[in-house]
Motif scaffolding. Sequence first.
Motif, mmCIF file in Angstrom:
data_model
loop_
_atom_site.group_PDB
_atom_site.id
_atom_site.type_symbol
_atom_site.label_atom_id
_atom_site.label_comp_id
_atom_site.label_asym_id
_atom_site.label_seq_id
_atom_site.Cartn_x
_atom_site.Cartn_y
_atom_site.Cartn_z
ATOM 1 N N ILE A 6 0.845 -1.178 0.028
ATOM 2 C CA ILE A 6 0.265 0.004 0.028
ATOM 3 C C ILE A 6 0.734 1.327 0.012
ATOM 4 C CG2 ILE A 6 -1.724 1.153 1.375
ATOM 5 C CD1 ILE A 6 -2.736 -1.311 2.127
ATOM 6 N N LYS A 7 2.031 1.338 0.879
ATOM 7 C CA LYS A 7 2.907 2.582 0.926
ATOM 8 C C LYS A 7 3.605 2.662 -0.648
ATOM 9 C CE LYS A 7 3.291 2.652 5.790
ATOM 10 N NZ LYS A 7 4.209 2.412 6.793
ATOM 11 N N LYS A 8 4.050 1.521 -1.008
ATOM 12 C CA LYS A 8 4.789 1.498 -2.374
ATOM 13 C C LYS A 8 3.995 1.844 -3.529
ATOM 14 C CE LYS A 8 9.027 1.144 -0.670
ATOM 15 N NZ LYS A 8 10.122 2.050 -0.804
ATOM 16 N N HIS A 9 2.971 1.462 -3.553
ATOM 17 C CA HIS A 9 2.225 1.356 -4.777
ATOM 18 C C HIS A 9 0.651 1.968 -4.220
ATOM 19 C CE1 HIS A 9 5.111 -0.864 -6.832
ATOM 20 N NE2 HIS A 9 5.006 -1.443 -5.626
ATOM 21 N N PRO A 10 0.313 3.341 -3.845
ATOM 22 C CA PRO A 10 -0.823 3.531 -3.158
ATOM 23 C C PRO A 10 -1.988 3.791 -4.108
ATOM 24 C CG PRO A 10 0.758 5.440 -3.397
ATOM 25 C CD PRO A 10 1.456 4.107 -3.775
ATOM 26 N N LYS A 11 -1.627 3.595 -5.580
ATOM 27 C CA LYS A 11 -2.768 3.716 -6.389
ATOM 28 C C LYS A 11 -3.116 2.271 -6.867
ATOM 29 C CE LYS A 11 -1.664 8.148 -7.926
ATOM 30 N NZ LYS A 11 -1.547 9.114 -9.116
ATOM 31 N N THR A 12 -2.530 1.063 -6.504
ATOM 32 C CA THR A 12 -3.048 -0.276 -6.776
ATOM 33 C C THR A 12 -3.897 -0.601 -6.035
ATOM 34 O OG1 THR A 12 -0.656 -0.642 -7.533
ATOM 35 C CG2 THR A 12 -1.917 -2.319 -7.056
ATOM 36 N N LYS A 13 -5.218 -1.101 -6.686
ATOM 37 C CA LYS A 13 -6.152 -1.696 -5.885
ATOM 38 C C LYS A 13 -5.612 -2.992 -5.242
ATOM 39 C CE LYS A 13 -10.939 -2.746 -6.094
ATOM 40 N NZ LYS A 13 -12.242 -2.387 -6.754
#
Length: 86
Positions: A6-13
């Motif tokens: 979540i922190k590294k890829h905040p736009k990833t669902k």
Amino acid sequence: TTEFIIKKHPKTKLIVIARNTNHYKDLYTRGARDIILGTHHGALKVGEKVLVTLGENISDVNQIINEFDHSKIESLLAETKSKSIL
């Protein structure tokens, strides 16, 4: 792992499976929002099969299961959110 993604890829669902209700609450607290409660959904599927096998109407069964599922998840979310406020 959930927090890292979540922190590294905040736009990833991110879609995750929780082992139990405590795991569900932990995942939610860590930022996951698309959480499947594995044991809960498995039990609902078994219940659906049993009711249909016993002759219940599939539409009625699905409505009851969806209402129960929504109620259970809403209850878990409310409980998790109230604990995180404390």
